[in-house]
Design a protein around this motif. Structure first.
Motif, short mmCIF file in Angstrom:
data_model
loop_
_atom_site.label_atom_id
_atom_site.label_comp_id
_atom_site.label_asym_id
_atom_site.label_seq_id
_atom_site.Cartn_x
_atom_site.Cartn_y
_atom_site.Cartn_z
N ILE A 139 -73.87 -4.61 -20.76
CA ILE A 139 -72.71 -5.03 -19.98
C ILE A 139 -71.58 -4.13 -20.46
O ILE A 139 -71.13 -4.27 -21.60
N ARG A 140 -71.17 -3.19 -19.63
CA ARG A 140 -70.16 -2.21 -20.05
C ARG A 140 -68.81 -2.86 -20.29
O ARG A 140 -68.12 -2.54 -21.24
N ASP A 141 -68.42 -3.77 -19.40
CA ASP A 141 -67.12 -4.42 -19.51
C ASP A 141 -67.27 -5.87 -19.08
O ASP A 141 -67.33 -6.16 -17.88
N ARG A 142 -67.34 -6.77 -20.03
CA ARG A 142 -67.55 -8.18 -19.69
C ARG A 142 -66.39 -8.73 -18.87
O ARG A 142 -66.56 -9.65 -18.09
N ASN A 143 -65.20 -8.15 -19.02
CA ASN A 143 -64.04 -8.61 -18.26
C ASN A 143 -64.12 -8.19 -16.79
O ASN A 143 -63.43 -8.77 -15.95
N ALA A 144 -64.93 -7.20 -16.48
CA ALA A 144 -65.07 -6.72 -15.10
C ALA A 144 -66.10 -7.54 -14.31
O ALA A 144 -66.22 -7.36 -13.10
#
Length: 157
Positions: A139-144
């Motif tokens: 998961i590169r960016d969990r906020n995305a």
């Protein structure tokens, strides 16, 4: 483009990568390894022999002759398989082990999360999840992620 390397690369009849040094020494079964596969995937590569000894260093794939780029990209693709999670569709429960259904860059799949310790934090905001078969999902960016995916993920972190 930097100066041409003083070694040669090709595939033998068995599809193995062959390294020929400037002095004519030949090494079969060479592998291309990323130094920082997640944080700097486009920079820092080592050509290593079957015993893990470094034969050559490549700062960037753009530094090698164009004919080799395809060869080296194929080598990386055959060695690396790390699907990137775009969405967490569902989980079978919030106690482990549980089955996760996810959408990845390779399509929808299900995997078993054995324990919460199999979710590792990388350089924020990235995460890596290992399934019960040892496949790593990124998961590169969990906020995305979408709100539903973040809510599920937060229950495990």
């Amino acid at each position: 483009m930097s100066a041409a390397p003083d070694y040669r690369l090709h595939r033998n009849a068995f599809g193995r990568l062959v390294f020929t040094a400037a002095d004519g020494a030949v090494c079969e079964g060479v592998a291309l390894v990323r130094a920082f596969p997640i944080s700097a995937a486009d920079a820092g590569f080592a050509l290593v022999d079957p015993y893990g000894h470094e034969l050559a260093w490549i700062d960037r794939l753009d530094d090698v002759p164009e004919a080799w780029r395809t060869l080296l990209a194929e080598e990386l693709a055959s060695r690396e398989f790390m699907p990137v999670i775009a969405q967490i569709v569902a989980v079978s429960g919030y106690a482990t082990p549980c089955v996760w259904t996810v959408e990845t860059d390779h399509g929808r799949t299900d995997f078993i999360l054995k324990g919460e310790e199999d979710i590792r934090r990388l350089a924020p905001p990235a995460l890596m999840i290992a399934d019960s078969h040892g496949i790593h999902y990124l998961i590169r960016d969990r906020n995305a992620l979408d709100a539903h995916s973040r809510k599920i993920l937060d229950r495990f972190l």
